[in-house]
Write a protein that holds these residues in place. Structure first.
Motif, PDB file in Angstrom:
ATOM      1  N   HIS A  88       4.961 -14.135   1.016  1.00 44.47           N
ATOM      2  CA  HIS A  88       5.656 -12.980   1.602  1.00 44.47           C
ATOM      3  C   HIS A  88       5.670 -11.780   0.641  1.00 44.47           C
ATOM      4  O   HIS A  88       6.236 -11.853  -0.445  1.00 44.47           O
ATOM      5  CB  HIS A  88       7.086 -13.391   1.967  1.00 44.47           C
ATOM      6  N   GLU A 134      -5.566  -8.912   2.408  1.00 40.24           N
ATOM      7  CA  GLU A 134      -4.795  -7.954   1.601  1.00 40.24           C
ATOM      8  C   GLU A 134      -5.424  -7.733   0.225  1.00 40.24           C
ATOM      9  O   GLU A 134      -5.116  -6.756  -0.450  1.00 40.24           O
ATOM     10  CB  GLU A 134      -3.327  -8.400   1.500  1.00 40.24           C
ATOM     11  N   ASN A 186      -3.591 -10.595   9.443  1.00 43.33           N
ATOM     12  CA  ASN A 186      -2.247 -11.110   9.782  1.00 43.33           C
ATOM     13  C   ASN A 186      -2.294 -12.081  10.958  1.00 43.33           C
ATOM     14  O   ASN A 186      -2.901 -11.782  11.977  1.00 43.33           O
ATOM     15  CB  ASN A 186      -1.329  -9.952  10.181  1.00 43.33           C
ATOM     16  N   GLU A 195      11.142 -14.536   8.402  1.00 40.73           N
ATOM     17  CA  GLU A 195      11.275 -13.351   7.547  1.00 40.73           C
ATOM     18  C   GLU A 195      10.079 -12.428   7.794  1.00 40.73           C
ATOM     19  O   GLU A 195      10.072 -11.295   7.349  1.00 40.73           O
ATOM     20  CB  GLU A 195      11.295 -13.752   6.064  1.00 40.73           C
ATOM     21  N   LEU A 197       7.411 -10.247  10.260  1.00 40.85           N
ATOM     22  CA  LEU A 197       7.777  -9.245  11.264  1.00 40.85           C
ATOM     23  C   LEU A 197       8.045  -9.808  12.666  1.00 40.85           C
ATOM     24  O   LEU A 197       9.105  -9.550  13.248  1.00 40.85           O
ATOM     25  CB  LEU A 197       6.687  -8.160  11.337  1.00 40.85           C
ATOM     26  N   PRO A 212      14.471  -3.832  11.823  1.00 48.06           N
ATOM     27  CA  PRO A 212      14.117  -2.937  10.721  1.00 48.06           C
ATOM     28  C   PRO A 212      12.623  -2.591  10.703  1.00 48.06           C
ATOM     29  O   PRO A 212      11.774  -3.477  10.624  1.00 48.06           O
ATOM     30  CB  PRO A 212      14.488  -3.755   9.468  1.00 48.06           C
ATOM     31  N   TYR A 214       9.880  -0.553   8.577  1.00 49.85           N
ATOM     32  CA  TYR A 214       9.709   0.111   7.281  1.00 49.85           C
ATOM     33  C   TYR A 214       9.049   1.478   7.477  1.00 49.85           C
ATOM     34  O   TYR A 214       8.032   1.583   8.191  1.00 49.85           O
ATOM     35  CB  TYR A 214       8.824  -0.726   6.359  1.00 49.85           C
ATOM     36  N   ARG A 221      -1.733  -3.247  11.266  1.00 51.71           N
ATOM     37  CA  ARG A 221      -2.158  -4.604  10.936  1.00 51.71           C
ATOM     38  C   ARG A 221      -3.059  -5.112  12.062  1.00 51.71           C
ATOM     39  O   ARG A 221      -2.905  -4.717  13.222  1.00 51.71           O
ATOM     40  CB  ARG A 221      -0.938  -5.542  10.791  1.00 51.71           C
ATOM     41  N   ASN A 256       2.818  -0.856  13.466  1.00 49.85           N
ATOM     42  CA  ASN A 256       4.023  -1.696  13.554  1.00 49.85           C
ATOM     43  C   ASN A 256       4.958  -1.227  14.663  1.00 49.85           C
ATOM     44  O   ASN A 256       5.521  -2.040  15.398  1.00 49.85           O
ATOM     45  CB  ASN A 256       4.770  -1.687  12.206  1.00 49.85           C
ATOM     46  N   ARG A 288       8.624  -0.137   2.410  1.00 48.35           N
ATOM     47  CA  ARG A 288       8.282  -1.123   1.385  1.00 48.35           C
ATOM     48  C   ARG A 288       7.586  -0.388   0.234  1.00 48.35           C
ATOM     49  O   ARG A 288       6.740   0.485   0.490  1.00 48.35           O
ATOM     50  CB  ARG A 288       7.337  -2.140   2.023  1.00 48.35           C
ATOM     51  N   HIS A 291       3.543   0.195   0.171  1.00 47.24           N
ATOM     52  CA  HIS A 291       3.193  -0.362   1.490  1.00 47.24           C
ATOM     53  C   HIS A 291       1.751   0.009   1.881  1.00 47.24           C
ATOM     54  O   HIS A 291       1.445   1.184   2.105  1.00 47.24           O
ATOM     55  CB  HIS A 291       4.186   0.204   2.510  1.00 47.24           C
TER      56      HIS A 291
HETATM   57  P1  TYD Z   1       4.725  -8.991   7.326  1.00 49.90           P
HETATM   58  O1  TYD Z   1       4.950  -9.836   8.529  1.00 49.90           O
HETATM   59  O2  TYD Z   1       5.688  -9.122   6.174  1.00 49.90           O
HETATM   60  O3  TYD Z   1       3.214  -9.215   6.859  1.00 49.90           O
HETATM   61  P2  TYD Z   1       2.345  -8.408   5.721  1.00 49.90           P
HETATM   62  O4  TYD Z   1       3.260  -7.616   4.868  1.00 49.90           O
HETATM   63  O5  TYD Z   1       1.687  -9.539   4.988  1.00 49.90           O
HETATM   64  O6  TYD Z   1       1.369  -7.561   6.486  1.00 49.90           O
HETATM   65  O7  TYD Z   1       4.750  -7.473   7.777  1.00 49.90           O
HETATM   66  C1  TYD Z   1       3.874  -6.955   8.750  1.00 49.90           C
HETATM   67  C2  TYD Z   1       4.069  -5.451   8.788  1.00 49.90           C
HETATM   68  O8  TYD Z   1       5.381  -5.170   9.270  1.00 49.90           O
HETATM   69  C3  TYD Z   1       3.981  -4.795   7.421  1.00 49.90           C
HETATM   70  O9  TYD Z   1       3.353  -3.524   7.567  1.00 49.90           O
HETATM   71  C4  TYD Z   1       5.422  -4.613   6.996  1.00 49.90           C
HETATM   72  C5  TYD Z   1       6.139  -4.409   8.317  1.00 49.90           C
HETATM   73  N1  TYD Z   1       7.536  -4.905   8.395  1.00 49.90           N
HETATM   74  C6  TYD Z   1       8.552  -4.067   8.873  1.00 49.90           C
HETATM   75  O10 TYD Z   1       8.322  -2.895   9.229  1.00 49.90           O
HETATM   76  N2  TYD Z   1       9.815  -4.585   8.962  1.00 49.90           N
HETATM   77  C7  TYD Z   1      10.118  -5.855   8.573  1.00 49.90           C
HETATM   78  O11 TYD Z   1      11.305  -6.267   8.652  1.00 49.90           O
HETATM   79  C8  TYD Z   1       9.056  -6.700   8.083  1.00 49.90           C
HETATM   80  C9  TYD Z   1       9.335  -8.120   7.639  1.00 49.90           C
HETATM   81  C10 TYD Z   1       7.786  -6.180   8.018  1.00 49.90           C
END
Ligand code: TYD
Ligand code: NAD
Length: 351
Positions: A88, A134, A186, A195, A197, A212, A214, A221, A256, A288, A291
Motif C-alpha cells: 500500500h 508503478e 491496478n 484500505e 480505493l 476521501p 486525494y 489508473r 479517480n 498524497r 502522487h
Molecule cells: P490505491 O487503491 O491506494 O492504489 P495505488 O495507489 O497503488 O494506485 O489508490 C488508487 C488511486 O486512488 C490512487 O490514485 C490514490 C487514490 N485514492 C484516493 O483518492 N483516496 C483514497 O482514499 C485512496 C485509498 C486512494
C-alpha cells in the motif's frame, strides 16, 4: 511425483485468487502458500479451498533467511510465484523501512534459497516475480508503459518493487536463475483489503461516511479485474520466456473522480437510494505526497506472444465486485473488528 510450487503472499488479495486458480486447475501440483499474515493477509480469503489435498499453508516470514532456506530444503520446490509484499503506497510513505525489508530483502532471501536448491540443475525450474506498473513512474496525458520503458519509481513502495525487479534480473544474468517477471496495473475484485480505493469507497458508502478523494481526483489508473490478472499469471508461469518481462493491463483508464462517481451511482441503485445520494459523500482531501498522475499499460507483448487479453469487460467485473462486497458483509466486518486475524489459530493450530 507431484511438482511442488511455492506461492508467496497467498493470503492477500491477488495471491488468494492465484492460489484458488492453481489449486483447482492443477491437481497435479502440490501448492504451498507461504504467508506471514500481516494485517493484509486474510486466510478467510481461501476458506473454500483450504482443505484441498493439494494445498498446504505455511505461516512464515520471507525476511527470515534461515526459515526460508529450511523451507526450500524441506519442500524442494520446483517453482516459485512470488507475490508477498507490502503493497500500500500510503503506508510506504509513513513507514518505508517495512517495504525495504519485505519487498527487497524478502525477495533476495527467496532468490538465494531457490539458487541453493537448484544449483545443480536449473532445468524445468522457474522463479516468477510478480510486480507492478508503478516501477515505471508517472505518465503525462499521453503514452503507455512498455516493457522497455525506463524505470522511474517515485514512491517508497514503487522504489522497493523496482529494486526487487532489478535483483531478480540480476540473478538471471549473474547466476542463470530461470526467472520471469510481470508488471501489472491496478487490480480490482473481491477480497481486496479495504484500505485500497474501491473497497474503501464501497464500505464508506454503506456506512454513509465521507469518500476521501486525494487532490482533485484527476489521477488516472488502468484497472484490471483480479481474476484476469490471475489468468495472466498462470499463462506467464507456464508459457513465458525465461528472462523476459510481460506488462499486464486492463486497457481501462479512469480518473479517480470518474471511477468513484460511477461507483456511487451503482451503489445508489443497489441500495435503492436516490441517484446522487452517495456522490454527496465525496470529500476532496489533501493530496498524497508525490502522487503519480497517470498509469497506463501497453499489453501488446503478452497479447502477441502468449495470447492473453482481459476476458471480463469492466462493466461486468465492476458490478460483480460491488455485489461481492455487498453480499460478503461478514468478510468486511471481520476485517473491521479484527476477527479475521483469529482465523489462523482457530482453523490451523488445532490441525
Ligand atoms: P490505491 O487503491 O491506494 O492504489 P495505488 O495507489 O497503488 O494506485 O489508490 C488508487 C488511486 O486512488 C490512487 O490514485 C490514490 C487514490 N485514492 C484516493 O483518492 N483516496 C483514497 O482514499 C485512496 C485509498 C486512494
Ligand atoms: P496484499 O497486500 O493484498 O497481500 C500481500 C500478502 O503478502 C499478504 O497476505 C501479506 O500477509 C503477505 N506478506 C507481506 N509481508 C510478508 C512477509 N514478510 N512474509 C510473508 N508474507 C508476507 O497485496 P496484493 O494487492 O495482493 O499484491 C500482491 C502482489 O502483486 C504484490 O507483490 C504487489 O506488489 C503486486 N501488484 C499488486 C497490484 C494491485 O493492484 N494490488 C497491482 C500490480 C502488482
Amino acid at each position: 511425483m507431484k511438482k511442488k510450487i511455492l506461492i508467496t503472499g497467498g493470503a492477500g488479495f491477488i495471491g488468494s485468487h492465484v492460489i484458488r486458480l492453481f489449486v483447482n486447475k492443477y491437481p497435479e501440483y502440490q501448492i504451498v502458500n507461504l504467508d506471514t499474515l500481516t494485517y493484509a493477509g486474510n486466510l478467510e480469503n481461501l476458506k473454500d479451498i483450504d482443505s484441498k489435498p493439494n494445498y498446504t499453508f505455511v505461516k512464515g516470514d520471507i525476511t527470515n533467511l534461515e526459515f526460508v532456506t529450511e523451507l526450500f530444503k524441506d519442500f524442494q520446490f520446483d517453482g516459485v510465484l512470488h507475490l508477498a509484499a507490502e503493497s500500500h503506497v500510503d503506508r510506504s510513505i509513513s513507514d518505508p523501512l517495512a517495504f525495504i525489508t519485505t519487498n527487497i530483502v524478502g525477495t533476495v532471501n527467496l532468490l538465494n534459497a531457490a539458487k541453493e536448491i537448484w544449483k545443480d540443475n536449473m532445468e524445468d525450474k522457474r522463479f516468477y516475480h510478480i510486480s507492478t506498473d508503478e516501477v515505471y513512474g508517472s505518465l503525462g496525458e499521453i503514452g503507455k508503459f512498455l516493457e522497455t520503458t525506463p524505470y522511474d519509481p517515485r514512491s517508497p513502495y514503487s522504489a522497493s518493487k523496482a529494486s526487487s525487479d532489478h535483483l531478480v534480473r540480476a540473478y538471471f544474468h549473474t547466476y542463470n536463475m530461470p526467472v520471469v517477471l510481470s508488471n501489472c496495473s491496478n487490480n480490482y475484485g473481491s477480497n481486496q483489503f479495504p484500505e485500497k480505493l474501491i473497497p474503501l469507497v464501497i464500505n464508506n458508502i454503506k456506512n454513509s461516511k465521507p469518500l476521501p478523494i486525494y487532490g482533485k481526483g484527476e489521477n488516472v489508473r488502468d484497472w484490471l479485474f483480479v481474476e484476469d490478472h490471475a489468468l495472466a499469471i498462470d499463462m506467464i508461469y507456464h508459457k513465458g520466456k525465461t528472462g523476459e518481462t510481460y506488462n499486464i493491463g486492463g486497457n481501462n483508464e479512469w480518473t479517480n473522480i470518474d471511477l468513484v462517481r460511477k461507483l456511487c451511482d451503482i451503489m445508489d441503485k443497489k441500495l435503492n437510494q436516490e441517484i446522487g445520494t452517495s456522490q454527496k459523500l465525496i470529500t476532496f482531501v489533501k493530496d498524497r505526497a508525490g502522487h503519480d498522475l497517470r498509469y497506463a499499460i501497453d499489453a501488446t507483448k503478452i497479447k502477441n506472444e502468449l495470447g492473453w487479453e482481459p476476458s471480463i469487460q469492466f462493466e461486468e467485473g465492476f458490478e460483480q465486485t460491488i455485489d461481492w462486497y455487498l453480499e460478503n458483509t461478514n468478510w468486511l466486518e471481520n476485517i473491521l473488528s479484527g476477527d479475521y486475524e483469529k482465523y489462523y489459530e482457530q482453523q490451523y493450530e488445532k490441525r
